[in-house]
Design a protein around this motif. Structure first.
Motif, PDB file in Angstrom:
ATOM      1  N   CYS A 303      37.667  23.284  19.944  1.00  0.00           N
ATOM      2  CA  CYS A 303      36.586  23.264  20.283  1.00  0.00           C
ATOM      3  C   CYS A 303      36.339  24.419  20.391  1.00  0.00           C
ATOM      4  O   CYS A 303      36.877  25.789  20.483  1.00  0.00           O
ATOM      5  CB  CYS A 303      36.252  23.224  21.809  1.00  0.00           C
ATOM      6  SG  CYS A 303      35.700  24.212  22.942  1.00  0.00           S
ATOM      7  N   LYS A 305      34.827  26.634  22.380  1.00  0.00           N
ATOM      8  CA  LYS A 305      34.246  27.744  23.271  1.00  0.00           C
ATOM      9  C   LYS A 305      35.773  27.682  23.459  1.00  0.00           C
ATOM     10  O   LYS A 305      36.211  28.946  24.100  1.00  0.00           O
ATOM     11  CB  LYS A 305      33.811  26.834  24.361  1.00  0.00           C
ATOM     12  CG  LYS A 305      32.410  27.004  23.927  1.00  0.00           C
ATOM     13  CD  LYS A 305      31.366  26.292  25.871  1.00  0.00           C
ATOM     14  CE  LYS A 305      30.250  26.940  24.868  1.00  0.00           C
ATOM     15  NZ  LYS A 305      29.466  25.091  25.434  1.00  0.00           N
ATOM     16  N   CYS A 306      36.708  26.852  24.114  1.00  0.00           N
ATOM     17  CA  CYS A 306      38.193  27.676  24.017  1.00  0.00           C
ATOM     18  C   CYS A 306      39.360  27.217  22.731  1.00  0.00           C
ATOM     19  O   CYS A 306      40.478  27.614  23.802  1.00  0.00           O
ATOM     20  CB  CYS A 306      38.657  26.240  25.719  1.00  0.00           C
ATOM     21  SG  CYS A 306      39.252  24.836  25.021  1.00  0.00           S
ATOM     22  N   CYS A 323      35.617  18.145  24.324  1.00  0.00           N
ATOM     23  CA  CYS A 323      36.616  19.090  24.549  1.00  0.00           C
ATOM     24  C   CYS A 323      37.239  18.277  25.141  1.00  0.00           C
ATOM     25  O   CYS A 323      37.211  17.645  26.466  1.00  0.00           O
ATOM     26  CB  CYS A 323      35.972  20.180  25.552  1.00  0.00           C
ATOM     27  SG  CYS A 323      37.562  21.467  25.536  1.00  0.00           S
ATOM     28  N   HIS A 328      33.104  21.304  28.746  1.00  0.00           N
ATOM     29  CA  HIS A 328      31.987  22.419  28.403  1.00  0.00           C
ATOM     30  C   HIS A 328      31.294  22.029  27.052  1.00  0.00           C
ATOM     31  O   HIS A 328      30.449  22.708  26.405  1.00  0.00           O
ATOM     32  CB  HIS A 328      32.582  24.000  28.574  1.00  0.00           C
ATOM     33  CG  HIS A 328      33.937  24.180  27.850  1.00  0.00           C
ATOM     34  ND1 HIS A 328      34.516  25.333  27.990  1.00  0.00           N
ATOM     35  CD2 HIS A 328      34.671  23.513  26.743  1.00  0.00           C
ATOM     36  CE1 HIS A 328      35.651  24.892  27.291  1.00  0.00           C
ATOM     37  NE2 HIS A 328      35.600  23.753  26.237  1.00  0.00           N
TER      38      HIS A 328
HETATM   39 ZN   LIG Z   1      37.432  23.613  25.278  1.00  0.00          ZN
END
Ligand SMILES: [Zn+2]
Length: 485
Positions: A303, A305-306, A323, A328
């Motif tokens: 992912c 984002k994370c 994710c 998200h």
């Molecule tokens: Zn994520």
């Protein structure tokens, strides 16, 4: 009736015993109330519940049986304890060969003697078998006995000095049986390839079943049986350790150097076998042998984002990667898979593709083998100096540690070389696209894992994605970050 070890003539043996026992019963005018047949129960193993012998004792105890008839004492009992058990139940015994007739005191005495002899014979037989196996191992001869999947039967009493034949690999091999047997041999090779390319044991079992192959005992392939095949050093032409070693977990730590080289035609290289052994010893795989992610990138892509891995899912009827931590990030699975497949095919079709799958740091295999042999010799030299009192063990410890470290490193590097070796065929194929499409998802995933790190980012709102294929591909490319490994 009992038959053991004589596998090839098993049915005939039982039929012949039945005939003779029936003839004796008829001549004495005894009524046959029941037949007890123990098939393939080894004379050196206990005959517990479920065996015909056990059922016979139960019936005798219940008074259903007056006389027990057998061809000879070997077929009936294997120890004095067996005989005592029958006598205590008040059962009379008669054998076709006349050796046993428990209707007289003289007969009873002779029976006791015969049972003693039978017991001695069992002990001698297993001792003989053990010695024969040991000798066979030191000569590099495959064990006789049950046929190994992928090979023909080994002739009894095989010696490595018997006549030779030319193998499929063009080399000379002893002609004592144990030759590669098609189509099983090909299935074994394919199984090693698939495993090293990331396939699960379950999918290999499925593949072998789909080819109409069974285990040598006629059963369907299960993951555990496939594991037993792919972890067996026999397929690399290496002699298996004795059974006692085999059953311990130490088996996984046996290095290539610990296994004597056999004199039969191998199906895979020692490096391939060692790589498979390492994979199978991985505890993550052991605890979950059947779980195969069905999608190309689930668990592989991360992912954006994370940094967690992406997993497969369905959102409002659309297949997506999302994710695995929170909601998200999600994006269409088909577009992502399509893009990654195109990237892989494109990359592997380039003239320099071979360089990708070759471990750049791996030196020449032959050189590594030579170095390994030298290191092993060095270790043996140090140990022999200790043994002859030329140096103390504590003084030798440092050099032993060094040389063993080197052996470990070399073995690890050689295993790795074997693994890279099996990923090569895709590159070598003339048509990479067709070869890729022919692979199952396990193997496709393994190739992606070898080539790429995939990081997913938000594709933006659905309406912004172009509709035509080329535009969608470009859009996907812009929102997925790749890093070549
Ligand atoms: Zn994520």
């Amino acid at each position: 009736m009992r038959q053991s070890l004589d596998r090839d003539n098993r049915q005939e043996g039982i039929a012949r015993q039945r005939e003779r026992c029936r003839a004796l019963s008829e001549s004495r005018e005894w009524e046959v109330v029941e037949e007890y047949i123990d098939n393939d129960v080894s004379a050196s193993k206990p005959r517990g519940p479920g065996t015909a012998w056990h059922r016979l004792l139960t019936d005798a105890r219940a008074g259903r049986v007056d006389v027990v008839v057998a061809v000879d004492q070997d077929r009936l009992m294997r120890s004095l304890r067996d005989l005592v058990a029958l006598i205590e139940l008040g059962v009379k015994i008669a054998t076709v060969d006349g050796e046993l007739d428990l209707t007289s005191a003289d007969g009873e005495f002779r029976a006791t003697l015969a049972a003693g002899l039978a017991r001695f014979e069992v002990a001698r037989k297993s001792e003989r078998q053990r010695r024969a196996n040991q000798q066979g191992r030191s000569l590099g001869v495959p064990p006789s006995g049950r046929r190994a999947f992928g090979y023909t039967t080994t002739s009894k009493g095989a010696k490595s000095t018997t006549a030779t034949r030319r193998g499929a690999d063009g080399r000379e091999w002893p002609a004592y049986g144990h030759e590669p047997l098609e189509p099983e041999a090909t299935a074994v090779r394919d199984g090693f390839d698939a495993l090293l390319a990331g396939a699960t044991l379950r999918s290999i079992a499925r593949d072998w079943n789909a080819r109409g192959l069974t285990t040598t005992q006629g059963g369907d392939w299960e993951p555990t049986a496939v594991r037993a095949v792919l972890s067996n050093p026999r397929y690399a032409g290496l002699v298996s350790p004795p059974r006692s070693t085999k059953q311990s977990t130490a088996r996984h730590h046996l290095g290539l150097a610990d296994l004597p080289v056999g004199t039969w035609e191998p199906l895979v290289t020692p490096e391939t076998w060692a790589a498979a052994r390492d994979l199978l010893a991985d505890p993550a795989r052991r605890s979950n042998p059947g779980a195969a992610p069905r999608w190309l990138l689930s668990g592989l892509a991360t992912c954006g984002k994370c940094g967690a891995t992406m997993k497969g899912g369905v959102v409002r009827g659309i297949r997506v990667y999302r994710c695995s931590q929170t909601a998200h990030l999600a994006r269409k699975r088909d577009d992502a898979d399509h893009y990654i497949a195109e990237i892989v095919i494109e990359r592997l079709s380039r003239p320099d593709a071979a360089g990708l799958l070759v471990d750049r740091d791996a030196p020449d295999l032959e050189a590594m083998r030579a170095e390994l042999r030298a290191a092993q010799q060095g270790e043996a030299n140090v140990l022999s100096m200790v043994a002859r009192g030329l140096t103390s063990l504590s003084a030798a410890e440092a050099s032993l540690r060094d040389v063993r470290e080197r052996i470990g490193r070399l073995e690890a590097a050689m295993s790795n070389a074997g693994r890279v070796d099996v990923l090569g065929p895709l590159v070598a194929s003339g048509d990479v696209r067709a070869a890729w499409q022919a692979l199952d998802s396990d193997r496709q995933r393994a190739i992606v894992r070898t080539l790429l790190a995939v990081e997913m980012h938000s594709p933006g709102k659905g309406s912004r994605a172009p509709r035509e294929a080329a535009g969608r591909l470009a859009h996907t490319a812009a929102t997925i970050r790749l890093e070549w490994r």
